[in-house]
Design a protein around this motif. Structure first.
Motif, short mmCIF file in Angstrom:
data_model
loop_
_atom_site.label_atom_id
_atom_site.label_comp_id
_atom_site.label_asym_id
_atom_site.label_seq_id
_atom_site.Cartn_x
_atom_site.Cartn_y
_atom_site.Cartn_z
N PRO A 174 -3.68 67.06 49.92
CA PRO A 174 -3.45 66.84 49.25
C PRO A 174 -1.71 67.59 48.25
CG PRO A 174 -4.63 66.91 47.47
CD PRO A 174 -4.78 67.13 48.40
N SER A 175 -0.73 66.88 48.53
CA SER A 175 0.14 67.24 47.78
C SER A 175 -0.37 66.81 45.52
CB SER A 175 1.83 67.02 47.68
OG SER A 175 2.29 66.92 49.01
N VAL A 176 0.87 67.91 44.58
CA VAL A 176 0.51 67.51 43.24
C VAL A 176 1.80 66.58 43.27
CG1 VAL A 176 0.92 68.58 41.05
CG2 VAL A 176 -0.77 69.65 43.00
N VAL A 177 1.40 65.42 42.71
CA VAL A 177 2.84 64.28 42.75
C VAL A 177 3.04 63.89 41.20
CG1 VAL A 177 2.38 63.41 44.84
CG2 VAL A 177 1.36 62.57 42.83
N ARG A 178 2.03 64.42 40.11
CA ARG A 178 2.72 63.49 38.66
C ARG A 178 2.11 65.42 38.22
NH1 ARG A 178 -0.53 60.30 40.37
NH2 ARG A 178 -2.42 60.75 40.06
N GLU A 179 2.79 65.79 36.98
CA GLU A 179 2.39 66.74 36.12
C GLU A 179 1.06 67.10 36.17
OE1 GLU A 179 4.19 69.69 32.72
OE2 GLU A 179 4.82 67.89 33.45
N PRO A 180 0.60 67.99 36.26
CA PRO A 180 -1.00 68.40 36.16
C PRO A 180 -0.80 68.10 34.58
CG PRO A 180 -0.49 69.98 37.32
CD PRO A 180 1.36 68.86 37.47
N GLY A 181 -2.39 67.40 34.35
CA GLY A 181 -2.60 66.81 32.71
C GLY A 181 -1.59 65.63 32.14
N THR A 182 -1.02 64.90 32.89
CA THR A 182 0.06 64.24 32.35
C THR A 182 -0.59 62.63 32.49
OG1 THR A 182 1.35 63.42 33.98
CG2 THR A 182 2.29 65.79 32.14
N ALA A 183 -1.75 62.10 33.49
CA ALA A 183 -2.30 61.03 34.14
C ALA A 183 -3.49 61.08 34.18
CB ALA A 183 -0.67 60.59 34.66
N TYR A 184 -4.39 60.48 33.74
CA TYR A 184 -5.56 60.04 34.34
C TYR A 184 -5.57 59.46 35.76
CZ TYR A 184 -10.52 59.01 34.89
OH TYR A 184 -11.73 57.96 35.82
N MET A 185 -5.93 60.41 37.10
CA MET A 185 -7.15 59.05 38.37
C MET A 185 -8.23 60.05 38.99
SD MET A 185 -5.09 58.81 41.68
CE MET A 185 -5.76 60.76 42.85
N TYR A 186 -9.02 58.80 38.80
CA TYR A 186 -10.33 59.23 39.37
C TYR A 186 -9.84 59.96 40.68
CZ TYR A 186 -14.89 58.83 41.03
OH TYR A 186 -16.11 59.21 41.81
N ASP A 187 -10.51 61.41 41.37
CA ASP A 187 -10.08 61.86 42.69
C ASP A 187 -11.19 62.20 43.53
OD1 ASP A 187 -8.99 63.51 44.37
OD2 ASP A 187 -7.53 64.50 42.46
N ASN A 188 -11.88 61.83 44.00
CA ASN A 188 -12.85 62.53 44.84
C ASN A 188 -12.54 64.03 45.92
OD1 ASN A 188 -14.83 60.63 44.45
ND2 ASN A 188 -14.02 59.43 46.13
N TYR A 189 -11.25 64.31 45.37
CA TYR A 189 -10.62 65.56 46.35
C TYR A 189 -10.71 66.40 44.93
CZ TYR A 189 -7.90 68.70 49.15
OH TYR A 189 -7.89 70.05 49.08
N ALA A 190 -10.49 66.22 44.18
CA ALA A 190 -10.70 67.48 43.24
C ALA A 190 -12.01 68.01 42.89
CB ALA A 190 -10.11 66.04 41.54
N TYR A 191 -13.04 66.77 43.00
CA TYR A 191 -14.36 67.49 43.32
C TYR A 191 -15.31 67.85 43.94
CZ TYR A 191 -15.80 65.64 38.03
OH TYR A 191 -15.68 66.41 36.54
N ASN A 192 -14.79 67.44 45.66
CA ASN A 192 -14.78 68.69 46.82
C ASN A 192 -13.62 69.71 46.33
OD1 ASN A 192 -16.06 67.10 48.58
ND2 ASN A 192 -14.75 65.45 47.95
N LEU A 193 -13.48 69.81 45.90
CA LEU A 193 -12.63 71.30 45.66
C LEU A 193 -12.97 72.04 44.09
CD1 LEU A 193 -9.47 72.91 46.18
CD2 LEU A 193 -8.42 71.79 44.03
N LEU A 194 -13.48 71.91 43.15
CA LEU A 194 -14.05 72.01 42.37
C LEU A 194 -15.95 72.88 43.23
CD1 LEU A 194 -14.97 69.93 39.84
CD2 LEU A 194 -13.96 72.46 39.02
N GLY A 195 -16.68 72.00 44.17
CA GLY A 195 -17.19 72.52 45.03
C GLY A 195 -17.21 74.42 45.87
N TYR A 196 -15.62 74.09 46.38
CA TYR A 196 -14.84 74.72 47.29
C TYR A 196 -14.82 76.48 46.90
CZ TYR A 196 -11.55 77.37 50.30
OH TYR A 196 -11.28 77.83 50.76
N ILE A 197 -14.40 76.06 45.15
CA ILE A 197 -13.96 76.70 44.28
C ILE A 197 -15.41 77.86 44.09
CG2 ILE A 197 -13.72 77.23 41.75
CD1 ILE A 197 -11.08 74.93 42.29
N ILE A 198 -16.34 76.78 43.74
CA ILE A 198 -18.02 77.54 43.26
C ILE A 198 -17.92 78.16 44.54
CG2 ILE A 198 -20.19 77.19 43.16
CD1 ILE A 198 -19.74 74.75 41.27
N ALA A 199 -18.57 77.58 45.57
CA ALA A 199 -18.13 78.46 46.52
C ALA A 199 -18.50 80.01 47.20
CB ALA A 199 -18.48 78.03 48.11
N ASN A 200 -16.26 79.28 46.53
CA ASN A 200 -15.71 80.88 46.70
C ASN A 200 -16.22 82.08 45.70
OD1 ASN A 200 -14.27 80.36 49.17
ND2 ASN A 200 -12.12 79.94 48.00
#
Length: 336
Positions: free
Chosen positions: A63-89
């Motif tokens: 997805p695109s970043v549509v809000r400045e990071p750190g400014t608003a909370y939104m539950y995000d499954n993709y973010a946690y999938n991305l964490l798994g991808y970072i762990i793998a890398n």
């Protein structure tokens, strides 16, 4: 933790127009600013034991970043999938293998895996009978099935009271801010993830807000400059923007300048506008007294089903073409 995750993505580039980079901390706290990602049923692998590779999913659904990071909370499954991808890398192994070797095996979790396999199927009881008998009564199960939103609130309150007990209500000090000063909190707000979840906030007294949402109407008393508390002890915290305005979710500003506040239809029109079903005209007019055409009604139905109009031709040409007969004879072309 607070470093730009771009260096961990193996060359994949994020579409981030802000100067603030997305960090691991943002991913962990659901504040990355990513546009919401909704998974469709046909995107899941039909073959058990052959899941879609995490790398493929991450790149396909990026997805695109549509809000400045750190400014608003939104539950995000993709973010946690991305964490798994970072762990793998970072570990130079697959995410399932890393979890097995670094988490499950050391903890003695012999019957836990990060993906569903045939070996786990016999251990899954789809009716849940054993669990229900051991943990909760059938009456509680019935209650869970009949009132999920209310149960969610009650469960949250129970957990909060158990692990984060509130101070004695008699010792609480509430502010007595004049209602006129609380007007800046007023407005319609939509959830950043589920845009159809709307909340109406109204200043109704000194130090008092009334909030209407899917759970009904609640009165909240002011505990701090940006903090309010309802009758059940639930807190609502606002955030102050750089321009002095306040928000707790996405604040909606109506684009319709020709609606009367005392009209019984105005709240419903604003609500349909808030969830994206009505868009009005390019001149910020709705023209509520004009009849709705078949093309406009069809457009409304299309958006209700979660689908956008075609770029050209068909219904869209009847509504948005500046030179159409519809536009000239009745109203501005974009009232849909």
């Amino acid at each position: 933790m607070h470093t730009d995750i771009q260096q961990y993505l193996g060359g994949m580039k994020l579409d981030n127009p802000f100067k603030t980079p997305v960090t691991v901390h943002h991913l962990l706290t659901h504040t990355s600013g990513f546009q919401v990602v909704i998974d469709q049923e046909d995107e899941f692998s039909p073959a058990l034991g052959h899941p879609i590779p995490l790398q493929d999913y991450i790149k396909k659904k990026k997805p695109s970043v549509v809000r400045e990071p750190g400014t608003a909370y939104m539950y995000d499954n993709y973010a946690y999938n991305l964490l798994g991808y970072i762990i793998a890398n970072r570990s130079c192994t697959s995410y399932p293998q890393y979890m097995q070797e670094q988490i499950f095996n050391p903890l003695g979790m012999e019957h836990t895996q990060s993906v569903l396999t045939k070996a786990l199927i016999p251990r899954i009881r789809m009716d849940g009978t054993l669990l229900l008998k051991a943990v909760i009564s059938l009456a509680s199960v019935h209650l869970l099935c009949c009132s999920p939103s209310r149960i969610q609130v009650c469960l949250w309150c129970s957990i909060s009271c158990r692990y984060y007990p509130a101070e004695d209500a008699g010792k609480r000090i509430y502010l007595d801010t004049p209602r006129q000063q609380l007007a800046r909190f007023e407005g319609r707000y939509t959830d950043l993830r589920v845009f159809m979840l709307l909340t109406q906030v109204t200043a109704t007294g000194s130090g008092e807000l009334t909030v209407k949402d899917a759970n009904g109407s609640h009165k909240l008393m002011q505990r701090g400059p940006l903090l309010f508390e309802d009758e059940n002890g639930q807190l609502l915290a606002f955030k102050e923007e750089k321009d002095g305005s306040v928000i707790f979710a996405k604040k909606l500003i109506s684009s319709f300048m020709d609606l009367q506040d005392d009209s019984p239809y105005t709240p419903s029109i604003h609500q349909l506008e808030a969830i994206g079903l009505l868009q009005g005209t390019s001149e910020k007019q709705y023209h509520p007294t004009l009849p709705v055409t078949r093309a406009e009604f069809a457009a409304l139905l299309v958006r209700t089903m979660g689908t956008e109009l075609a770029a050209a031709g068909g219904i869209n040409s009847c509504i948005k073409s500046p030179g159409s007969v519809q536009a000239k004879s009745q109203r501005s072309p974009e009232r849909t």
